[in-house]
Design a protein around this motif. Sequence first.
Motif, PDB file in Angstrom:
ATOM      1  N   MET A 228       0.795  -1.253   0.167  1.00 24.50           N
ATOM      2  CA  MET A 228      -0.189  -0.036  -0.036  1.00 24.50           C
ATOM      3  C   MET A 228       0.810   1.369   0.015  1.00 24.50           C
ATOM      4  O   MET A 228       1.787   1.281   0.648  1.00 24.50           O
ATOM      5  CB  MET A 228      -0.993  -0.126   1.327  1.00 24.50           C
ATOM      6  CG  MET A 228      -2.119  -1.083   1.044  1.00 24.50           C
ATOM      7  SD  MET A 228      -3.262  -0.797   2.211  1.00 24.50           S
ATOM      8  CE  MET A 228      -4.069   0.548   1.551  1.00 24.50           C
ATOM      9  N   ALA A 229       0.503   2.307  -0.791  1.00 28.92           N
ATOM     10  CA  ALA A 229       1.000   3.583  -0.720  1.00 28.92           C
ATOM     11  C   ALA A 229      -0.130   4.640  -0.908  1.00 28.92           C
ATOM     12  O   ALA A 229      -0.941   4.259  -1.941  1.00 28.92           O
ATOM     13  CB  ALA A 229       1.931   3.573  -1.775  1.00 28.92           C
ATOM     14  N   ALA A 230      -0.171   5.514  -0.086  1.00 23.85           N
ATOM     15  CA  ALA A 230      -1.212   6.758  -0.335  1.00 23.85           C
ATOM     16  C   ALA A 230      -2.499   6.063  -0.540  1.00 23.85           C
ATOM     17  O   ALA A 230      -3.213   6.764  -1.283  1.00 23.85           O
ATOM     18  CB  ALA A 230      -0.628   7.833  -1.398  1.00 23.85           C
ATOM     19  N   GLY A 231      -3.081   5.248   0.189  1.00 27.57           N
ATOM     20  CA  GLY A 231      -4.380   4.684   0.137  1.00 27.57           C
ATOM     21  C   GLY A 231      -4.572   3.809  -1.236  1.00 27.57           C
ATOM     22  O   GLY A 231      -5.814   3.347  -1.479  1.00 27.57           O
ATOM     23  N   ARG A 232      -3.517   3.436  -2.071  1.00 28.80           N
ATOM     24  CA  ARG A 232      -3.822   2.415  -2.918  1.00 28.80           C
ATOM     25  C   ARG A 232      -3.104   1.200  -2.766  1.00 28.80           C
ATOM     26  O   ARG A 232      -2.020   1.193  -2.035  1.00 28.80           O
ATOM     27  CB  ARG A 232      -3.087   3.035  -4.255  1.00 28.80           C
ATOM     28  CG  ARG A 232      -4.027   4.260  -4.789  1.00 28.80           C
ATOM     29  CD  ARG A 232      -3.078   5.049  -5.737  1.00 28.80           C
ATOM     30  NE  ARG A 232      -3.890   6.049  -6.220  1.00 28.80           N
ATOM     31  CZ  ARG A 232      -4.866   6.076  -7.477  1.00 28.80           C
ATOM     32  NH1 ARG A 232      -4.874   4.778  -8.007  1.00 28.80           N
ATOM     33  NH2 ARG A 232      -5.402   7.251  -7.639  1.00 28.80           N
ATOM     34  N   ALA A 233      -3.710   0.050  -3.627  1.00 32.55           N
ATOM     35  CA  ALA A 233      -2.803  -1.051  -3.085  1.00 32.55           C
ATOM     36  C   ALA A 233      -2.528  -1.939  -4.482  1.00 32.55           C
ATOM     37  O   ALA A 233      -3.306  -1.866  -5.276  1.00 32.55           O
ATOM     38  CB  ALA A 233      -3.743  -2.076  -2.198  1.00 32.55           C
ATOM     39  N   ALA A 234      -1.342  -2.654  -4.200  1.00 32.32           N
ATOM     40  CA  ALA A 234      -0.929  -3.726  -5.275  1.00 32.32           C
ATOM     41  C   ALA A 234      -0.841  -4.987  -4.558  1.00 32.32           C
ATOM     42  O   ALA A 234      -0.092  -4.996  -3.482  1.00 32.32           O
ATOM     43  CB  ALA A 234       0.410  -3.217  -5.967  1.00 32.32           C
ATOM     44  N   SER A 235      -1.525  -5.968  -5.240  1.00 35.89           N
ATOM     45  CA  SER A 235      -1.441  -7.145  -4.462  1.00 35.89           C
ATOM     46  C   SER A 235      -0.874  -8.366  -5.406  1.00 35.89           C
ATOM     47  O   SER A 235      -0.968  -8.349  -6.677  1.00 35.89           O
ATOM     48  CB  SER A 235      -2.976  -7.681  -3.804  1.00 35.89           C
ATOM     49  OG  SER A 235      -3.801  -8.191  -4.946  1.00 35.89           O
ATOM     50  N   GLY A 236      -0.028  -9.264  -5.069  1.00 33.95           N
ATOM     51  CA  GLY A 236       0.269 -10.554  -5.718  1.00 33.95           C
ATOM     52  C   GLY A 236       1.388 -11.077  -5.063  1.00 33.95           C
ATOM     53  O   GLY A 236       1.479 -10.853  -3.807  1.00 33.95           O
ATOM     54  N   THR A 237       1.945 -12.176  -5.492  1.00 34.10           N
ATOM     55  CA  THR A 237       3.360 -12.504  -5.063  1.00 34.10           C
ATOM     56  C   THR A 237       4.214 -11.388  -4.957  1.00 34.10           C
ATOM     57  O   THR A 237       4.128 -10.370  -5.642  1.00 34.10           O
ATOM     58  CB  THR A 237       3.805 -13.810  -5.758  1.00 34.10           C
ATOM     59  OG1 THR A 237       4.246 -13.274  -7.098  1.00 34.10           O
ATOM     60  CG2 THR A 237       2.773 -14.787  -6.028  1.00 34.10           C
ATOM     61  N   THR A 238       5.309 -11.603  -4.084  1.00 36.63           N
ATOM     62  CA  THR A 238       6.437 -10.565  -4.060  1.00 36.63           C
ATOM     63  C   THR A 238       7.112 -10.456  -5.281  1.00 36.63           C
ATOM     64  O   THR A 238       7.354  -9.333  -5.580  1.00 36.63           O
ATOM     65  CB  THR A 238       7.306 -10.869  -2.803  1.00 36.63           C
ATOM     66  OG1 THR A 238       7.497 -12.358  -3.171  1.00 36.63           O
ATOM     67  CG2 THR A 238       6.667 -10.848  -1.459  1.00 36.63           C
ATOM     68  N   GLY A 239       7.231 -11.476  -5.992  1.00 34.17           N
ATOM     69  CA  GLY A 239       7.831 -11.459  -7.409  1.00 34.17           C
ATOM     70  C   GLY A 239       7.224 -10.458  -8.345  1.00 34.17           C
ATOM     71  O   GLY A 239       7.511  -9.720  -9.088  1.00 34.17           O
ATOM     72  N   GLU A 240       5.515 -10.540  -8.326  1.00 32.36           N
ATOM     73  CA  GLU A 240       4.603  -9.786  -9.055  1.00 32.36           C
ATOM     74  C   GLU A 240       4.780  -8.236  -8.802  1.00 32.36           C
ATOM     75  O   GLU A 240       4.393  -7.319  -9.431  1.00 32.36           O
ATOM     76  CB  GLU A 240       3.355 -10.331  -8.973  1.00 32.36           C
ATOM     77  CG  GLU A 240       3.384 -11.566  -9.814  1.00 32.36           C
ATOM     78  CD  GLU A 240       2.366 -12.474  -9.419  1.00 32.36           C
ATOM     79  OE1 GLU A 240       1.864 -13.259 -10.428  1.00 32.36           O
ATOM     80  OE2 GLU A 240       1.490 -12.104  -8.495  1.00 32.36           O
ATOM     81  N   VAL A 241       4.834  -8.064  -7.336  1.00 30.93           N
ATOM     82  CA  VAL A 241       4.327  -6.674  -6.867  1.00 30.93           C
ATOM     83  C   VAL A 241       5.701  -5.988  -6.432  1.00 30.93           C
ATOM     84  O   VAL A 241       5.748  -4.688  -6.820  1.00 30.93           O
ATOM     85  CB  VAL A 241       3.428  -6.712  -5.487  1.00 30.93           C
ATOM     86  CG1 VAL A 241       3.410  -5.276  -4.839  1.00 30.93           C
ATOM     87  CG2 VAL A 241       2.560  -7.394  -5.741  1.00 30.93           C
ATOM     88  N   VAL A 242       6.826  -6.619  -5.882  1.00 26.72           N
ATOM     89  CA  VAL A 242       8.005  -5.683  -5.699  1.00 26.72           C
ATOM     90  C   VAL A 242       8.883  -5.640  -6.698  1.00 26.72           C
ATOM     91  O   VAL A 242       9.936  -6.205  -6.780  1.00 26.72           O
ATOM     92  CB  VAL A 242       8.542  -6.560  -4.140  1.00 26.72           C
ATOM     93  CG1 VAL A 242       9.696  -5.331  -3.735  1.00 26.72           C
ATOM     94  CG2 VAL A 242       7.569  -6.579  -3.080  1.00 26.72           C
ATOM     95  N   ARG A 243       8.471  -4.826  -7.451  1.00 25.23           N
ATOM     96  CA  ARG A 243       9.245  -4.621  -8.819  1.00 25.23           C
ATOM     97  C   ARG A 243       9.211  -3.021  -9.081  1.00 25.23           C
ATOM     98  O   ARG A 243       8.139  -2.358  -8.804  1.00 25.23           O
ATOM     99  CB  ARG A 243       8.530  -5.173 -10.119  1.00 25.23           C
ATOM    100  CG  ARG A 243       8.520  -6.944  -9.946  1.00 25.23           C
ATOM    101  CD  ARG A 243       8.010  -7.408 -11.138  1.00 25.23           C
ATOM    102  NE  ARG A 243       7.203  -6.726 -12.261  1.00 25.23           N
ATOM    103  CZ  ARG A 243       6.436  -7.092 -13.059  1.00 25.23           C
ATOM    104  NH1 ARG A 243       6.313  -8.217 -12.987  1.00 25.23           N
ATOM    105  NH2 ARG A 243       5.991  -6.224 -13.870  1.00 25.23           N
ATOM    106  N   PRO A 244      10.271  -2.520  -9.947  1.00 25.40           N
ATOM    107  CA  PRO A 244      10.077  -1.180  -9.963  1.00 25.40           C
ATOM    108  C   PRO A 244       9.091  -0.552 -10.782  1.00 25.40           C
ATOM    109  O   PRO A 244       8.492   0.525 -10.034  1.00 25.40           O
ATOM    110  CB  PRO A 244      11.709  -0.833 -10.673  1.00 25.40           C
ATOM    111  CG  PRO A 244      12.374  -2.284 -10.530  1.00 25.40           C
ATOM    112  CD  PRO A 244      11.410  -3.103 -10.178  1.00 25.40           C
TER     113      PRO A 244
END
Lengths: 301, 306
Positions: A228-244
């Motif tokens: 989450m950042a500023a009220g928005r969310a991205a979800s998935g596996t860490t490989g899918e989400v924690v990307r630049p």
Amino acid sequence: MVDGNAVIAAEPGLAADREQTLAVEGVSVRLGGREVLHDVRFTIQAGEFVGLIGSNGAGKTTLLRVILGLQKPAAGQVRIAGAARARQETAVGYVPQKIELDPDMPLRARDLVGLGIDGNRFGIPLPSRGRRGMVDETLDAVGAAAFADARVGTLSGGEQQRVMIAHALISKPRLLLMDEPLANLDIRSEQEIVSLLARISKERQVAVLISAHEINPLLPVMDRVVYMAAGRAASGTTGEVVRPDVLTRLYGHHVDVIHLHGRVLVVAGRDEEPAVGPRDDTHVLHTDQAVPDPDTAEDCP
Amino acid sequence: MSAVFQAVFAPGFFTSDPVRVALLAGGMAALVSGIVGTFAVMRGQSYAGHALADISVTGGSASYLAGISPLWGFAGVGVAAAAAMDLIGVQRRRGRDLATGIVRGAALGLAALFLYWGTTSTSTTGATVTILFGSIFTVSGPTAGAAALFGAVALGIVAVLYRPLLLSSASPELAFARGIPVRATGALCLVAVALAVSLSALTIGAILSTALLVGPAAAALRLTSRPGLAVLWAAVIGLAATWLGVLLAYDSYYWPPVHQGWPVSFFVVALVLVFYLLAQLAAARRAGRRPGQARPLAAGRDGAGA
């Protein structure tokens, strides 16, 4: 509803067959004219361990309040085990953040866990073999048997967190929510609590959602992440989400993801670098704090 | 043997009607105050209890002027003050302390006025002594009945709310997460405290009633880590202090300097202090016996279920 900017649909195809313990469906929340949650959507299956990651003010606590039914969303809904969320549902075990227990309070760890069964009921509880057995079993499951008879207020932070987990777990919820359970823990207890929660989610087939500032303690065991950042969310596996690219879209300005010995560092890029995929929304709340900072104080909803 | 008995129980102790009244009314007050006080202390409401005692003096002294039992004034004003304290927000500590402090000052001012009137109109210090130091030997039948009723209501509140009170005392956040109406629970507990204080004010006096509310509970908290046992200990300690106090007050009739007897309230409060110090000593000894133990107050592992 398509909002490719903030929401990454990352549900694996086969997951659709399994029962969704928690479904957050396009939840938006406005507080005082400010949009604190924008179209948040993700699902959690039974037995999944999911981290809810974000810095202060990202909306983690507000999201947990919506899931608990304490905050009405302006749009969207939350479903638990397929049913629309009703207040005080026993299907959800919840541990709030920053619980301070008085060391002078005559309450043993086992008493607090017992209150997890029937703390909201009237009258004085009669001691029973079944009740005691349930308490012992749950204390054992969280590794708290050794200090079951100690005053809960005199226990260390990690020990207290185990007791809290037992307190929430004893009513056999399908979803366990914990708000910042790793705050104020030393590194060793942090690791112990994380692996305990991961084990519980698998053994008891409980969906576990915990909020945290810092993603790294959860990386080795987390099934999926809701970032989450500023009220928005991205979800998935860490490989899918924690990307630049994904995090840059989420934060609305350039973010680098650095991998270092199995850990990740999310750092703000320089301002002059053009953001990848600029956001088209006009109500973007600018955050200049791209790096989740565990040292910052209060987490305001 | 009988000489010892006579030395401990001065002649006439068991046949005296005032003594019987004192044992009954005082015992009731001690029992209720000990039990309710345990919750007040666990919830950090001992300051509120103290303030309620002070504020209820206004009611007690007004009742005295009106010619009815001070119990009604103690209880009526106490319960009203408890409600007011909840309204002004007992949750926020600073607001609570300031508001209680101001109301308490005003209430004691009124009480001083009423007591002055009571004293000048009768040309005795009866009002002051009765209100501030209690009237344990002279509680009348109807008053004792009302006291029993108030005590039963106070005990009923904490018995019914036992678990929600315990959980919200440990952590209001956890209680809220369980769906417990934390504020209503706290307000009802404060009403129970006001009723307990009114019983103690009637018997050992308004200014000493907090000793019976807080003292036995504080001692009990040193003695056990179990909530149920703490409540029981507080009741036993309160009862012991009160009954022993009555006995000593009776015996003190034969003591120097003047053969008029010492006030029972003094003995009760002194005994509460002695019991508290003994409990501290016991807790310290237990801690000393297990030097390796990081948690001196941990109960043994032999305990039965909660």
